[in-house]
Design a protein around this motif. Structure first.
Motif, PDB file in Angstrom:
ATOM      1  N   GLU A 832     -12.713   0.461  31.649  1.00 23.14           N
ATOM      2  CA  GLU A 832     -13.721   0.874  30.795  1.00 23.14           C
ATOM      3  C   GLU A 832     -15.087   0.535  31.251  1.00 23.14           C
ATOM      4  O   GLU A 832     -16.368   1.218  31.239  1.00 23.14           O
ATOM      5  N   ALA A 835     -15.643   2.629  34.547  1.00 26.37           N
ATOM      6  CA  ALA A 835     -15.946   4.341  34.138  1.00 26.37           C
ATOM      7  C   ALA A 835     -17.271   4.893  34.292  1.00 26.37           C
ATOM      8  O   ALA A 835     -17.412   5.814  34.881  1.00 26.37           O
ATOM      9  N   GLN A 871     -10.430   7.125  32.558  1.00 28.28           N
ATOM     10  CA  GLN A 871     -11.575   6.823  31.317  1.00 28.28           C
ATOM     11  C   GLN A 871     -12.732   7.788  31.647  1.00 28.28           C
ATOM     12  O   GLN A 871     -13.476   7.912  30.467  1.00 28.28           O
TER      13      GLN A 871
END
Length: 942
Positions: A832, A835, A871
């Motif tokens: 995350e 991403a 993601q």
């Protein structure tokens, strides 16, 4: 100038300088040295030194002969240069002004050695203060050079010598732009003009200065190349040998930078170089022979030598015979196995780097003072870095062993080797009659040269030599018993060059006929009664081990038996080569070495050396390096020796870092040798990899807290080689002792991230720095695998650094690949965080992955990247086809579970996401190559 010396102080200092050089009165010498050390603290010391060195006659009241005064001036010049070197910034403006007045006087001195000293002081002033701290110097020197017929010949020679030195020592400064002007653009045309001087020394030194720049593709050289070539062709017939030597050097260097300009003249150049190579002057002949080497390794130019090769090779063969002087020195060498080595015979061996993870000769100074031998030895010892004219008198020409220096013979053999690689079979065909005549020649120099020629063509002509080897190899083995040690020596080398053929024979009978006697003969020569033959035998054995690899397994017993005998027999120098034999064997037979009957023979011999050796012995370098290979080969069988060796290595690192700290704070202390750090770090890495994890953990715990603190100091050491080893050790600690490393990561990670900043790489240290960055990237990837979510605070900076690396076209491929791997692995547990930045690195990452061979490292990086894509799938739009192609082509038959299954699941998941996102998914897939579409459908549920 307002300053005037105090006559009493002047006489005292001159007397001190004289006494400091006295080889006869040790008390006076010691007292004088103490007084000179105290005098350094005087604010006027450099004024006095400048005054003495530039004064042609001694001060009134000091009764010194001309020779004694010359020595005093020489000592003053050396002391002045050393002071400028170490304390330039502390010298007041008035002192610098006085030095600037003294130097031109010295440059015009009647004595050539004083002129040389003046040039050394001038170049040191420029080196420390920069070109514009003395802007009028170059102008003044050019003026003195160009006063042909007006100024004295001494002034012209002195000025040109000084200019040549300044060019050698300040090359980059002269090439850089200052106030819109590059000094070299002015200097180079002047140097070319000076090659027409009637004075031979000026012509020689002008060419010496030009040759500093011939290897560089500077604007100045571009502008002047045609004029330079015209002058070189004119100077090619110069009656002075030194001038022709510099002409040859210029042609050699222009092969790389301006082959286009040499090509039209190649026929004439070949004739010229052959003529110079036949010169009676060894230095000139050797400089000429370098031309063949340069052309032979040039990508395009070598093919153009084809019409001349039959002319060149006979000259090379002729030059490969030892000269009469060498024959007198080498012939009839005695058995010397019991004689101790002299310290100067043991060449410093620097730690080799196998850790990537995932000659300007001095132009003779005046011989006027040769009779003052002792004083000149003392002068030499005063000097920090010897420069021209400062210790020339110590060079006792002809005293050097011909086997220890680069000679015409070696250069010619190297050229034959290069031509054999270039032209192959025809080279062997052309030397065959020579070999047939000389291999069995009654005179050993001709026998020796023929064996050398046969060895030189081994790699380039192997295919055409092979039919002759069944006849040649037994004869070479018989030459191992030649009465002349020099012949036995060269025969070892040549057999080593052909060992690949013998080692790879498939037929057991042939192997028994050729390989076993060859290996046996080389092993016997390792215990020859002559040390040079022992050395050649050991080197040939290391070569044979490289070529034979696992074929040596059945013979390990007798090989190790012989090595143990050599450990008992060898003096210092040959023992260093013996370590190389042991480590090469360990590298190629690996775990076989752990068999008790082998290990129990070899290890006591190594441990005996380990225990006898003090920490500061330079023999530690090859021994530690050897033990690194042995530890990896033995694996857990290294356990009995690990604790003591690990502890001592940690202690040596600690000592070395403390000595460095002391030397940094006190200029009177010497900097310790960094190779102790490099080899100790490498051995720690090897032990941590070799042992079972629980044992490695225990070793590290017993070394706490020092272990990781010392490692972090080494990661910041100024030497690239130390950092390279430190980051390799950091990565190995991540893999094998992570829990012990973990508490130290908050302080270690910022050091690592800083090292990945390409801004910290200096041009002049680029190769070493990239080796460090390579290992730092690799260790970052290993840390990401273990630290998982703990990496989160460091992800933003590591991401930025890795993206900069993979986006920079100037970065070497291996560094690029390691940075991409680290980047992918960061995505495993922190997808995350990466991403949002996916568009910045997706294209470069996928390109890098295409170049990396299948491995677990690649699989984990590709898995991490795919998790990042999951993601933020929309961000991959511009690289989507490339990504799908990469997925389709991902093959790794050796990949094991669980990573194999995990990677498959992650990729299946990403493909499922895109199947939902892309309206005409099948039409999109149809854009791939047919074989890629097929692979995707066969491997994944689409």
């Amino acid at each position: 100038m307002d300053w005037q010396p105090n006559q009493e102080s002047l006489r005292t200092l001159a007397a001190c300088l004289k006494d400091s050089l006295s080889g006869f009165n040790k008390t006076a010498q010691k007292q004088a040295e103490i007084m000179l050390t105290q005098a350094k603290a005087s604010p006027d010391i450099n004024n006095y030194l400048a005054y003495i060195f530039s004064s042609a006659a001694p001060p009134a009241g000091l009764a010194l002969s001309a020779d004694e005064w010359h020595l005093v001036r020489s000592a003053a010049a050396i002391m002045l240069k050393n002071n400028i070197k170490s304390n330039y910034k502390q010298i007041p403006e008035s002192g610098l002004a006085l030095i600037k007045l003294a130097v031109p006087l010295g440059i015009q001195d009647l004595n050539s050695q004083i002129r040389n000293y003046a040039g050394n002081i001038a170049t040191e002033m420029i080196r420390r203060g920069g070109l514009y701290s003395w802007p009028e110097l170059l102008e003044e020197l050019l003026r003195l050079c160009n006063e042909s017929g007006q100024g004295s010949s001494e002034a012209q020679e002195g000025a040109m010598v000084a200019l040549a030195k300044i060019c050698e020592d300040n090359t980059k400064m002269l090439e850089r732009e200052h106030n819109g002007q590059r000094p070299l653009n002015i200097l180079l045309p002047e140097f070319i003009k000076a090659t027409k001087s009637p004075l031979a020394k000026v012509r020689t030194q002008a060419l010496t200065a030009i040759n500093v720049f011939t290897p560089k593709k500077s604007q100045a050289m571009l502008n002047s190349i045609d004029d330079l070539l015209q002058h070189l062709f004119f100077l090619a017939e110069d009656p002075v040998t030194d001038v022709r030597r510099q002409v040859c050097r210029a042609f050699v260097r222009l092969v790389d930078t301006r082959p286009d300009k040499l090509l039209p003249h190649l026929g004439g150049l070949v004739e010229y170089i052959i003529a110079q190579q036949k010169s009676d002057d060894e230095d000139l002949a050797c400089e000429a022979a370098e031309f063949w080497l340069s052309v032979g390794v040039h990508d395009d130019l070598w093919r153009n030598l084809d019409p001349y090769i039959q002319k060149i090779i006979p000259v090379l063969l002729e030059c490969m015979v030892y000269s009469p002087e060498d024959i007198a020195m080498l012939g009839g060498e005695s058995d010397d196995e019991d004689e101790d080595d002299r310290e100067q015979d043991i060449k410093p061996l620097f730690a080799k780097k196998n850790l990537k993870r995932g000659a300007n000769t001095a132009e003779g100074a005046s011989s006027e003072a040769n009779q003052n031998g002792n004083a000149f030895e003392k002068l030499a010892s005063m000097e920090d870095d010897a420069e021209e004219g400062e210790i020339d008198e110590l060079d006792e020409a002809g005293d050097e062993n011909p086997d220890e220096k680069w000679t015409l013979r070696k250069c010619s053999a190297a050229a034959l080797d290069v031509f054999a690689t270039d032209f192959g079979g025809p080279v062997f065909t052309s030397i065959l009659p020579y070999l047939q005549t000389n291999l069995k020649h009654a005179d050993w120099p001709h026998r020796e040269a023929a064996v050398l020629a046969l060895g030189a063509v081994a790699e380039g002509c192997m295919d055409v030599v092979i039919p002759h080897l069944p006849e040649l190899v037994p004869y070479l083995i018989s030459l191992l018993e030649d009465p002349e040690p020099v012949v036995r020596t060269i025969t070892c080398w040549t057999l080593g060059r052909y060992s690949a053929w013998a080692a790879n024979l498939r037929d057991p009978t042939q192997k028994q006929t050729y390989f076993v006697p060859m290996m046996d003969g080389i092993l016997r020569k390792m215990v020859d009664k002559n040390k040079k033959v022992q050395e050649a035998g050991a080197s040939a054995m290391a070569n044979l081990e490289e070529k034979a690899g696992k074929h040596l397994e059945p013979f390990c017993g007798p090989i190790i038996q012989q090595y143990v005998q050599c450990f008992n027999k060898y003096k210092d120098k040959n023992r260093w080569i013996l370590y190389d034999c042991v480590q090469t064997l360990a590298e190629h037979i690996g775990p076989v070495l752990a068999r008790p009957e082998l290990c129990n023979q070899l290890m006591p011999a190594l441990i005996d050396r380990w225990q006898k050796m003090p920490d500061q012995s330079r023999e530690m370098f090859p021994l530690l390096e050897c033990l690194s290979y042995v530890a990896i080969a033995l694996g857990d069988a290294f356990t009995p020796y690990a604790e003591a060796i690990f502890g001592r290595c940690v202690n040596m690192i600690h000592q070395n870092l403390e000595q460095t700290h002391a030397a940094n704070n006190n200029p009177d202390f010497d900097q310790p040798d960094k190779d102790f750090l490099v080899t100790s770090l490498d051995l720690l890495s090897a032990i941590i990899q070799a042992l079972d994890n629980t044992k490695a953990v225990k070793l590290v715990e017993n070394s706490q807290p020092a272990f990781f603190e010392l490692l972090s100091f080494c990661m910041e050491d100024p030497a690239d080689a130390v950092q390279q080893s430190a980051y390799a050790l950091l990565g190995d600690c991540s893999k094998f002792v992570f829990e012990q490393l973990k508490p130290f990561l908050p302080s270690i990670m910022p050091i690592l991230a800083k090292r990945l900043d390409l801004e910290n790489i200096l041009d002049e240290e680029i190769d070493g720095s990239f080796s460090v960055v390579n290992n730092a990237c690799w260790s970052a990837g290993e840390l990401a695998m273990q630290y998982k979510k703990g990496m989160a605070p460091f992800v933003p900076e590591l991401l930025q650094r890795c993206v900069e690396i993979i986006s920079n076209p100037g970065v070497p491929p291996s560094v690029n690949e390691n940075a991409a791997t680290a980047l992918g692995r960061l995505g495993l547990d922190n997808p995350e965080l990466l991403a949002p930045h996916l568009p910045k690195f997706s294209e470069e990452f996928l390109k890098a992955m295409e170049e990396i061979d299948p491995s677990e490292e690649k699989a984990t990086a590709f898995k991490g990247f795919s998790m990042v894509v999951a993601q933020n799938p929309q961000a991959l739009e511009k690289d989507l086809l490339r990504f799908f192609t990469s997925v389709a082509r991902y093959r790794d038959l050796k990949l094991q579970n669980p990573i194999k299954q995990e990677l498959h699941e992650v990729l299946q998941n990403v493909l499922n996401i895109y199947r939902q996102l892309i309206p005409q998914f099948n039409d999109f897939i149809a854009q791939l190559q047919p074989q890629d579409q097929q692979a995707l459908k066969a491997t994944y549920a689409l």
